[in-house]
Design a protein around this motif. Structure first.
Motif, short mmCIF file in Angstrom:
data_model
loop_
_atom_site.label_atom_id
_atom_site.label_comp_id
_atom_site.label_asym_id
_atom_site.label_seq_id
_atom_site.Cartn_x
_atom_site.Cartn_y
_atom_site.Cartn_z
N LEU A 11 8.85 23.17 40.17
CA LEU A 11 9.73 22.29 40.94
C LEU A 11 11.20 22.71 40.82
O LEU A 11 11.94 22.66 41.81
N ALA A 12 11.61 23.13 39.65
CA ALA A 12 12.99 23.61 39.47
C ALA A 12 13.23 24.88 40.29
O ALA A 12 14.28 25.05 40.92
N TYR A 13 12.24 25.76 40.31
CA TYR A 13 12.33 26.99 41.10
C TYR A 13 12.42 26.64 42.59
O TYR A 13 13.23 27.21 43.32
N LEU A 14 11.61 25.67 43.02
CA LEU A 14 11.67 25.24 44.43
C LEU A 14 13.03 24.65 44.78
O LEU A 14 13.55 24.90 45.87
N GLN A 15 13.60 23.86 43.87
CA GLN A 15 14.92 23.29 44.14
C GLN A 15 15.97 24.38 44.29
O GLN A 15 16.84 24.30 45.16
N ALA A 16 15.90 25.40 43.45
CA ALA A 16 16.85 26.52 43.55
C ALA A 16 16.66 27.26 44.88
O ALA A 16 17.64 27.61 45.55
N SER A 17 15.42 27.45 45.29
CA SER A 17 15.15 28.13 46.56
C SER A 17 15.55 27.26 47.74
O SER A 17 16.01 27.76 48.77
N ARG A 18 15.39 25.95 47.61
CA ARG A 18 15.80 25.03 48.68
C ARG A 18 17.30 25.14 48.91
O ARG A 18 17.78 25.23 50.03
N LYS A 19 18.07 25.17 47.81
CA LYS A 19 19.52 25.31 47.92
C LYS A 19 19.88 26.67 48.51
O LYS A 19 20.76 26.77 49.37
N LYS A 20 19.19 27.71 48.05
CA LYS A 20 19.42 29.05 48.58
C LYS A 20 19.18 29.08 50.09
O LYS A 20 19.97 29.64 50.85
N CYS A 21 18.10 28.45 50.53
CA CYS A 21 17.75 28.38 51.95
C CYS A 21 18.85 27.65 52.73
O CYS A 21 19.33 28.13 53.76
#
Length: 166
Positions: A92-102
């Motif tokens: 979930l932390a990895y997804l949050q970082a990728s969400r911000k990156k996106c």
């Protein structure tokens, strides 16, 4: 016009990531290590979400390490085998970082940036960056649907549809 495109793309892509996040968050922690298919799909989609947000294309990498394998593992997906069974919190932390990156990529893209070609040499994938965003969003939504199907089977329930990014 370009601002409308950015906002629309983000609303739908962010909504897809939110659906994925909701599915992973809803999976019972006690099943996470027992029913590994859910973990493997979660891991796979997280790594490739990040990878397809690497513009220009770069080597496949992840802060949650993996090994490339010539043989697809029985429970794994594609040729990436996670080095560990990462926790829901780590995914979930990895997804949050990728969400911000996106989000940041979409809102900082110029019209020229959207039309540049993304070239993955290893697989000979070549597409305009705007199409890459759509390709990546479809990939996320495909796996979010798989996870929701597993959730429904294992728990009798799955998160609701997300209309747009929250």
């Amino acid at each position: 016009m370009i601002q409308t495109i950015r906002e629309s793309l983000w609303n739908q892509f962010g909504g897809s990531i939110d659906m994925l996040t909701n599915a992973i968050s809803a999976y019972p922690e006690n099943l996470w290590n027992e029913q590994k298919k859910f973990f493997y799909i979660s891991y796979h989609v997280s790594v490739f979400l990040d990878y397809y947000l690497t513009i220009p294309a770069g080597p496949l990498s992840s802060p949650l390490s993996f090994t490339l394998s010539e043989v697809i593992p029985v429970e794994g997906i594609d040729d990436i085998v996670p080095d560990n069974i990462y926790s829901q919190a780590e995914i979930l932390a990895y997804l949050q970082a990728s969400r911000k990156k996106c989000h940041d990529l979409i809102f900082n893209m110029t019209e020229t940036d959207f039309t540049q070609l993304w070239v993955e040499v290893e697989s000979n994938k070549i597409m305009p960056v705007f199409e890459l965003f759509l390709y990546n969003m479809r990939h996320v939504q495909h796996h979010a649907a798989q996870l929701n199907m597993i959730l429904k089977k294992d728990t009798g329930n799955a998160p609701d549809w997300v209309r747009a990014a929250g």
